[in-house]
Design an enzyme around this catalytic site. Sequence first.
Site, short mmCIF file in Angstrom:
data_model
loop_
_atom_site.label_atom_id
_atom_site.label_comp_id
_atom_site.label_asym_id
_atom_site.label_seq_id
_atom_site.Cartn_x
_atom_site.Cartn_y
_atom_site.Cartn_z
N LYS A 113 4.74 -11.40 1.60
CA LYS A 113 5.01 -12.50 2.53
C LYS A 113 6.33 -13.18 2.22
O LYS A 113 7.01 -13.63 3.14
CB LYS A 113 3.88 -13.54 2.47
CG LYS A 113 2.60 -13.09 3.15
CD LYS A 113 1.67 -14.27 3.32
CE LYS A 113 0.34 -13.86 3.94
NZ LYS A 113 -0.61 -14.97 3.99
N LYS A 200 -2.84 -2.09 8.91
CA LYS A 200 -3.99 -2.91 9.29
C LYS A 200 -3.67 -3.69 10.58
O LYS A 200 -2.55 -4.14 10.77
CB LYS A 200 -4.24 -3.89 8.13
CG LYS A 200 -5.59 -4.55 8.19
CD LYS A 200 -5.85 -5.37 6.93
CE LYS A 200 -6.96 -6.36 7.21
NZ LYS A 200 -7.34 -7.17 6.07
N LYS A 203 -2.65 -10.27 12.87
CA LYS A 203 -2.29 -11.34 13.80
C LYS A 203 -0.79 -11.58 13.81
O LYS A 203 -0.25 -12.10 14.77
CB LYS A 203 -2.97 -12.65 13.35
CG LYS A 203 -4.46 -12.66 13.57
CD LYS A 203 -5.02 -14.06 13.40
CE LYS A 203 -5.24 -14.38 11.94
NZ LYS A 203 -6.11 -15.55 11.73
#
Length: 337
Positions: A113, A200, A203
Amino acid sequence: MNKKRVLSGVQPTGELHIGNWLGAIRNWVELQKTHETFVCVVDLHAITVPHDPALLAKETLSTAALYIACGMDPKISSIFIQSQISAHSELCWILNCLTPLNWMERMIQFKEKSIKQGDNVSIGLLDYPVLMAADILLYDADLVPVGEDQKQHLELARDIAQQRINSRFGSEEQPILKVPSPLIIKEGAKVMSLIDGNKKMSKSEPNEGSRIALLDPPEVIAKKIKRAKTDSFIGLEFGNKERPETENLLSIYAILSGLGKEKAAKDCESMGWGTFKPLLTEVTIDALRPIQEKYVELIKDPTELNKILNDGRRSASEVAELTLEKVRRALGFFNAV
Ligand code: TRP
């Protein structure tokens, strides 16, 4: 009446999709039948990366409504919003002071991230797993249903509880915090992206075509499935490493149709994509319809939803405050009598 306790949560960022449902929420719905279940919307986690204040409350409420629309039952489970219980932030601070920095720097998700955030990495992003540990430890959770990608975070919560709190401030006979176990559920645990069967469903992926949101209308679902990546083999099958997209779409079909893997594989073994895709579209629309109907009902009536969340807040905070008090005492904080 000694039910094991479960705690889990999802961030209120972006729209929940079928990966969140099949990989997480659906399992909670099963677990709540046999466990004492706490589920929260982790809105404090949502501000670890830049966020839009105009959307935070709306998405928080919408996420909570979707928990219920998917089958979480407020009569038997506590459904609450993380930021409404200040014990989460308070325990997080205490744990921060006991957690070595080098444990945090090796968190894989932080590394991933922080690359995306460039120069603008907050301390909160580094601290994300400690807040998650606080979420879990406050409720003396026995089991934490999470996806594979959260295993390392759960390991951290266990290490903090065991090595940094219990062994330093408690005793063998009287541990202060319960050491939680992960519950990794296999089938449907990982729904992959519609445009890349090796990634995966997420969102945060910019391409919306990669996921089916729980609130997507039928025509959007149809369009996304139509455009989903496939391959040039004939017939669908499980277990072929060269066909990650097939594995994923067939697995979604197996779950949403209720047929199960074996029967789904048999039915589709000689099917072409032109037959399979409309079928998958139909079962997806049918599976999401009751969730969408229930969601609309809940969002239309904020009084009911607010009541549910207030009840959840009350029962969660009762448990959280007790744990926090135990930790405060063990660490020697001043206690006015
Ligand atoms: N990090 C989790 C995820 O991205 C969300 C989360 C925050 C969580 N706190 C939690 C999950 C506590 C389980 C328990 O999926």
